[in-house]
Design an enzyme around this catalytic site. Structure first.
Site, PDB file in Angstrom:
ATOM      1  CE  LYS A  22       7.781 -25.836  21.553  1.00  0.00           C
ATOM      2  NZ  LYS A  22       7.775 -25.442  23.086  1.00  0.00           N
ATOM      3  CG  ASN A  23       9.333 -21.947  22.687  1.00  0.00           C
ATOM      4  OD1 ASN A  23       8.406 -22.722  22.712  1.00  0.00           O
ATOM      5  ND2 ASN A  23      10.566 -22.329  22.793  1.00  0.00           N
ATOM      6  CB  CYS A 118       9.237 -30.666  32.120  1.00  0.00           C
ATOM      7  SG  CYS A 118      10.910 -29.679  31.716  1.00  0.00           S
ATOM      8  NE  ARG A 123      11.500 -25.616  31.937  1.00  0.00           N
ATOM      9  CZ  ARG A 123      10.858 -25.640  30.491  1.00  0.00           C
ATOM     10  NH1 ARG A 123      10.716 -26.956  30.080  1.00  0.00           N
ATOM     11  NH2 ARG A 123      10.709 -24.661  29.668  1.00  0.00           N
ATOM     12  CG  ASP A 308      14.994 -24.427  23.264  1.00  0.00           C
ATOM     13  OD1 ASP A 308      13.992 -23.485  23.197  1.00  0.00           O
ATOM     14  OD2 ASP A 308      15.258 -24.964  24.351  1.00  0.00           O
ATOM     15  NE  ARG A 400       5.093 -30.541  24.662  1.00  0.00           N
ATOM     16  CZ  ARG A 400       5.748 -30.172  25.852  1.00  0.00           C
ATOM     17  NH1 ARG A 400       6.415 -30.871  26.423  1.00  0.00           N
ATOM     18  NH2 ARG A 400       5.525 -28.706  26.279  1.00  0.00           N
TER      19      ARG A 400
HETATM   20  C1  EPZ Z   1      11.466 -21.076  27.218  1.00  0.00           C
HETATM   21  O1  EPZ Z   1      11.393 -21.610  28.672  1.00  0.00           O
HETATM   22  C2  EPZ Z   1      11.226 -21.755  26.252  1.00  0.00           C
HETATM   23  N1  EPZ Z   1       9.664 -22.252  26.241  1.00  0.00           N
HETATM   24  C3  EPZ Z   1      12.033 -23.221  26.253  1.00  0.00           C
HETATM   25  O2  EPZ Z   1      11.944 -23.884  25.063  1.00  0.00           O
HETATM   26  C4  EPZ Z   1      13.411 -22.440  26.379  1.00  0.00           C
HETATM   27  O3  EPZ Z   1      14.640 -23.480  26.495  1.00  0.00           O
HETATM   28  C5  EPZ Z   1      13.874 -21.464  27.503  1.00  0.00           C
HETATM   29  O4  EPZ Z   1      12.628 -20.374  27.477  1.00  0.00           O
HETATM   30  C6  EPZ Z   1      15.047 -20.909  27.556  1.00  0.00           C
HETATM   31  O5  EPZ Z   1      15.396 -20.354  26.074  1.00  0.00           O
HETATM   32  C7  EPZ Z   1       8.697 -21.304  25.791  1.00  0.00           C
HETATM   33  O6  EPZ Z   1       9.098 -20.375  25.331  1.00  0.00           O
HETATM   34  C8  EPZ Z   1       7.404 -22.160  26.070  1.00  0.00           C
HETATM   35  P1  EPZ Z   1      13.282 -19.595  31.312  1.00  0.00           P
HETATM   36  P2  EPZ Z   1      11.067 -20.761  30.042  1.00  0.00           P
HETATM   37  O7  EPZ Z   1      12.311 -19.180  32.114  1.00  0.00           O
HETATM   38  O8  EPZ Z   1      10.641 -19.668  29.927  1.00  0.00           O
HETATM   39  C9  EPZ Z   1      15.178 -20.734  35.640  1.00  0.00           C
HETATM   40  C10 EPZ Z   1      11.401 -25.894  24.034  1.00  0.00           C
HETATM   41  O9  EPZ Z   1      12.288 -26.706  24.098  1.00  0.00           O
HETATM   42  N2  EPZ Z   1      13.931 -20.025  36.158  1.00  0.00           N
HETATM   43  O10 EPZ Z   1      14.086 -18.698  30.405  1.00  0.00           O
HETATM   44  O11 EPZ Z   1      10.513 -21.842  31.218  1.00  0.00           O
HETATM   45  C11 EPZ Z   1      14.744 -22.246  34.692  1.00  0.00           C
HETATM   46  O12 EPZ Z   1      14.660 -23.110  35.659  1.00  0.00           O
HETATM   47  C12 EPZ Z   1      11.443 -25.164  25.194  1.00  0.00           C
HETATM   48  O13 EPZ Z   1      10.894 -25.455  23.157  1.00  0.00           O
HETATM   49  C13 EPZ Z   1      13.827 -19.893  37.312  1.00  0.00           C
HETATM   50  O14 EPZ Z   1      14.671 -20.353  38.074  1.00  0.00           O
HETATM   51  O15 EPZ Z   1      12.628 -20.777  30.258  1.00  0.00           O
HETATM   52  C14 EPZ Z   1      15.831 -22.382  33.784  1.00  0.00           C
HETATM   53  O16 EPZ Z   1      17.112 -22.719  34.469  1.00  0.00           O
HETATM   54  C15 EPZ Z   1      12.169 -25.854  26.359  1.00  0.00           C
HETATM   55  N3  EPZ Z   1      12.688 -19.484  37.790  1.00  0.00           N
HETATM   56  C16 EPZ Z   1      16.272 -20.669  33.511  1.00  0.00           C
HETATM   57  O17 EPZ Z   1      15.666 -20.189  34.478  1.00  0.00           O
HETATM   58  C17 EPZ Z   1      11.462 -18.997  37.280  1.00  0.00           C
HETATM   59  O18 EPZ Z   1      10.817 -18.353  37.669  1.00  0.00           O
HETATM   60  C18 EPZ Z   1      15.748 -20.359  32.180  1.00  0.00           C
HETATM   61  O19 EPZ Z   1      14.205 -20.498  31.984  1.00  0.00           O
HETATM   62  C19 EPZ Z   1      11.936 -19.028  35.702  1.00  0.00           C
HETATM   63  C20 EPZ Z   1      12.804 -19.760  35.197  1.00  0.00           C
END
Ligand code: EPZ
Length: 421
Positions: A22-23, A118, A123, A308, A400
């Site tokens: 999915k991701n 969410c 996020r 995850d 989802r």
């Molecule tokens: C991706 O989300 C995945 N989603 C998530 O999977 C996964 O948990 C996550 O990466 C971590 O591996 C998709 O790929 C669609 P991040 P993403 O940016 O990209 C902070 C699932 O269950 N952050 O790596 O949104 C954020 O708040 C989902 O399939 C900022 O502060 O995750 C988090 O604490 C859930 N500012 C950390 O970084 C930003 O601009 C990591 O988030 C972006 C992120």
């Protein structure tokens, strides 16, 4: 809203096919915006998030058609008449922000709704925005939207990520492929989904080096071509089903599973008393003799233990022999499955980002509620081993990210059915 009913007991034996990630698919699909030639994705998963991304891309003017029961997606962006991603679609799925980089790179403009938070955390998308600014984008936040411009196109630059972000790495990687000059991304995410995106972009003509490491270098090109790309195996679905026989005994072969996608996870499975064997078709998993052993977990960016899979592992450790400590270091609110597991008789204390799980002999079936995608599947797994019946409500969260859960587990002997609601 549908629910899923699980009757505990009975071992699992058989094969579970693992779908495309999915991701990975959610970042490969927006890559179509980078080119006016067709992009074909095979091994695509059949999930509601993919349908949401399809709707979003179509709202921009892209053509997206799915074939072979949704396993092949044919995308084309030769006529993108709209560069505004509306809140109504973006609010349903945060990954919608991934159209920002490609729209900006190809058209020099984009208006994309901020995704909003969410269940698992605020996020923010600040890292996405700062990365694009490093490539010369001019951004303004107004009325809940990011108004982005790149007059004269994006320019290569250096992006230093203060923390690892999968999505921000993906947005910047796609944007940099059409930026003039060289881009270097430091502290980039190393997830397999990033590697998969880079491989697809390279097939489209992009010049990328270093994907899978913390430093990725991109030489911008003028245009990208079409391509055909197979979506990488879903390591989170894989890890989820690898855990299933550990809950109730038996042996399951995860078809398409790859050990390189779940390295850190497998180390913890071994410590907990779960055997993993590579086979010509995937990974065979069984619970070794006796009770699961308690293990401590710390979630980290890849190649560390995936956030995850934290909920699923917590569910397993609820009946382990001993006490486990889980530290969730990626998201600020990702223990919402704990109160639901406690309703089933688990002994869990949550303090901020730490959860202490004291193993009990057995969980008891109960009515529980899904709160997010991974929490929902952890409750289903817990129901496999619990005494009596467990009913998980709000399974739209589940749909989802997991296709046909009841069929996949049912085919291995689980007593599981969907209750239309
Ligand atoms: C991706 O989300 C995945 N989603 C998530 O999977 C996964 O948990 C996550 O990466 C971590 O591996 C998709 O790929 C669609 P991040 P993403 O940016 O990209 C902070 C699932 O269950 N952050 O790596 O949104 C954020 O708040 C989902 O399939 C900022 O502060 O995750 C988090 O604490 C859930 N500012 C950390 O970084 C930003 O601009 C990591 O988030 C972006 C992120």
């Amino acid at each position: 809203m549908d629910s899923i009913l699980v009757r505990g007991g009975g071992e699992l034996h058989g094969e579970i096919p693992i779908a495309g990630a999915k991701n990975a698919c959610l970042t490969l699909m927006p890559a179509t915006l980078l080119s006016d030639e067709p992009l074909t994705l095979t091994n695509a998963p059949r999930l509601s998030d993919i349908a949401t991304m399809t709707t979003l891309l179509q709202s921009l003017g892209a053509e997206v058609s799915s074939m072979q029961q949704g396993q092949v997606l044919a995308l084309s962006s030769h006529d993108i008449h709209n560069r505004r991603a509306d809140y109504d679609i973006v609010r349903k799925m945060r990954a919608s922000i991934l159209v920002l980089g490609p729209l900006l790179a190809r058209f020099g403009e984009a208006v994309v709704s901020l995704p909003g938070g969410c269940a698992i955390g605020a996020r923010p998308v600040d890292l996405h925005l700062r990365a694009l600014e490093a490539l010369g984008a001019e951004l303004e936040l107004r009325d809940g939207y990011v108004h982005a411009k790149a007059v004269g196109g994006l320019k290569g630059g250096t992006i230093d990520f203060p923390l690892v972000s999968v999505g921000a790495t993906e947005n910047a990687l796609m944007a940099a492929t059409l930026a003039r000059g060289t881009t270097v991304m430091n502290n980039a995410a190393r997830e397999p989904e990033i590697v998969d995106l880079a491989q697809c972009l390279r097939r489209m003509g992009a010049q990328i080096d270093g994907e899978g490491t913390s430093t990725i270098t991109i030489q911008g090109v003028d245009t990208l071509n079409g391509a055909t790309h197979a979506v990488v195996t879903d390591r989170i679905e894989l890890g989820t089903y690898m855990l299933a026989p550990a809950f109730c005994g038996g042996e399951v072969e995860c078809i398409g599973g790859r050990i390189d996608l779940v390295g850190a996870f497998c180390e913890k499975l071994d410590a907990a008393g779960i055997s993993v064997t590579e086979t010509p078709r995937g990974l065979k998993v069984a619970r070794k003799n006796g009770r699961i052993r308690a293990v401590d977990i710390e979630t980290e960016p890849f190649p560390g233990f995936p956030t995850d899979l934290q909920a699923q592992m917590m569910a397993l450790l609820c009946t382990a022999d001993g006490t486990s400590v889980l530290e969730e270091k990626i998201f600020e609110n990702r223990f919402m499955h704990a109160p639901e597991l406690i309703r089933m008789g688990a002994d869990i204390d949550v303090h901020g980002g730490h959860a202490t799980v004291r193993g009990v002999e057995k969980l008891k079936g109960a009515r529980v509620m899904a709160t997010d995608l991974r929490a929902s599947v952890s409750l289903i797994l817990a129901g496999l081993a619990a005494e009596g019946e467990t009913v998980v409500s709000r399974v739209y969260h589940l749909d989802r990210g997991y296709e046909r859960v009841e069929q996949k587990l049912g085919a291995c002997g689980a007593h599981i059915e969907r209750i239309k609601g």
